[in-house]
Design a protein around this motif. Structure first.
Motif, short mmCIF file in Angstrom:
data_model
loop_
_atom_site.label_atom_id
_atom_site.label_comp_id
_atom_site.label_asym_id
_atom_site.label_seq_id
_atom_site.Cartn_x
_atom_site.Cartn_y
_atom_site.Cartn_z
N TYR A 146 -8.86 -1.17 -4.84
CA TYR A 146 -8.86 -0.71 -6.51
C TYR A 146 -9.00 0.76 -6.55
CZ TYR A 146 -9.27 -5.61 -6.95
OH TYR A 146 -8.91 -6.96 -7.02
N ALA A 147 -9.32 1.41 -5.72
CA ALA A 147 -9.75 2.97 -5.88
C ALA A 147 -8.96 3.97 -5.19
CB ALA A 147 -11.29 3.34 -5.65
N PRO A 148 -8.28 4.79 -5.67
CA PRO A 148 -7.65 5.83 -4.72
C PRO A 148 -8.34 6.73 -4.08
CG PRO A 148 -7.54 6.49 -7.19
CD PRO A 148 -8.43 5.19 -7.04
N GLY A 149 -7.92 7.07 -2.89
CA GLY A 149 -8.69 8.23 -2.28
C GLY A 149 -9.68 7.69 -1.38
N PRO A 150 -10.65 8.49 -0.68
CA PRO A 150 -11.67 8.17 0.30
C PRO A 150 -12.60 7.13 -0.38
CG PRO A 150 -12.00 10.35 -0.52
CD PRO A 150 -10.89 9.90 -1.05
N PRO A 164 -14.43 4.50 -11.39
CA PRO A 164 -15.59 4.28 -12.13
C PRO A 164 -15.93 2.90 -12.77
CG PRO A 164 -14.07 5.51 -13.61
CD PRO A 164 -13.54 5.28 -12.13
N VAL A 165 -14.91 2.02 -12.51
CA VAL A 165 -15.01 0.70 -13.18
C VAL A 165 -15.82 -0.01 -12.19
CG1 VAL A 165 -13.82 -1.62 -13.70
CG2 VAL A 165 -12.78 0.73 -14.23
N GLY A 208 -16.80 8.26 -9.86
CA GLY A 208 -16.71 7.03 -9.31
C GLY A 208 -18.01 6.16 -9.34
N LYS A 209 -18.14 5.05 -8.21
CA LYS A 209 -19.36 4.17 -8.54
C LYS A 209 -19.85 4.06 -7.05
CE LYS A 209 -16.24 0.29 -8.08
NZ LYS A 209 -15.10 0.99 -8.18
N ARG A 210 -20.98 3.49 -7.13
CA ARG A 210 -21.57 3.13 -5.72
C ARG A 210 -22.03 1.70 -5.87
NH1 ARG A 210 -27.67 4.99 -5.05
NH2 ARG A 210 -26.95 5.67 -7.08
#
Length: 161
Positions: free
Chosen positions: A77-81, A102-103, A138-140
């Motif tokens: 669901y997330a682009p990148g690293p 960030p979702v 983003g998110k954690r």
């Protein structure tokens, strides 16, 4: 990056707690998820051999499952690293996965007819604690798993849900 040692000063806050941690950036193709599982098992075996901490077979297996599910979601669901942070804090291993989206993840309602997309439900069911929070980028997502089981086979420190 890894750090290890007891936290706190003798008699102070955090005294007697033990903390070991490692962070890795995961980039690349479809092998990223398998790589993350291998890194998690290596981390847990390392704390067993280097620091003499007890890690149950159950913890090894559940940690691999949690890492697999969280890294899969991040890659999907997330682009990148993707960053994966593993830490032993007291009697739990903490798995933290950061990605650029960030979702926040939301577990879907139980549906026996749905094929797939049960990963978050599984993680929430097996983790001692679970949480997700937005970061500046983003998110954690964090899950904590008991390192050991008590003699009866129950999860040490498990809080019934």
């Amino acid at each position: 990056m890894s750090q290890a040692g007891p936290l706190g000063e003798p008699g102070g806050a955090g005294a007697g707690r033990f903390s070991v941690q490692s962070t890795v950036a995961l980039e690349g193709d479809g092998t990223t998820i398998a790589q993350a599982r291998h890194l998690a098992v290596g981390f847990l075996r390392g704390i067993q051999s280097e620091y003499g901490l007890a890690v149950s077979q159950r913890c090894m297996e559940l940690t691999q499952l949690v890492v697999s599910e969280l890294v899969t979601n991040a890659r999907k669901y997330a682009p990148g690293p993707v960053l994966m942070h593993l830490a032993v804090d007291g009697d739990v291993v903490e798995v933290v996965v950061w990605d650029s989206d960030p979702v926040l993840p939301v577990a879907r309602a139980a549906d026996a007819d749905r094929v797939g997309q049960h990963g978050l439900e599984i993680v929430r069911a097996i983790a001692e604690d679970f949480g997700a929070q937005r970061e500046p980028v983003g998110k954690r997502v964090t899950a904590r798993i008991a390192l050991a089981e008590d003699p009866s086979g129950a999860r040490a420190g498990h809080r019934p849900q």
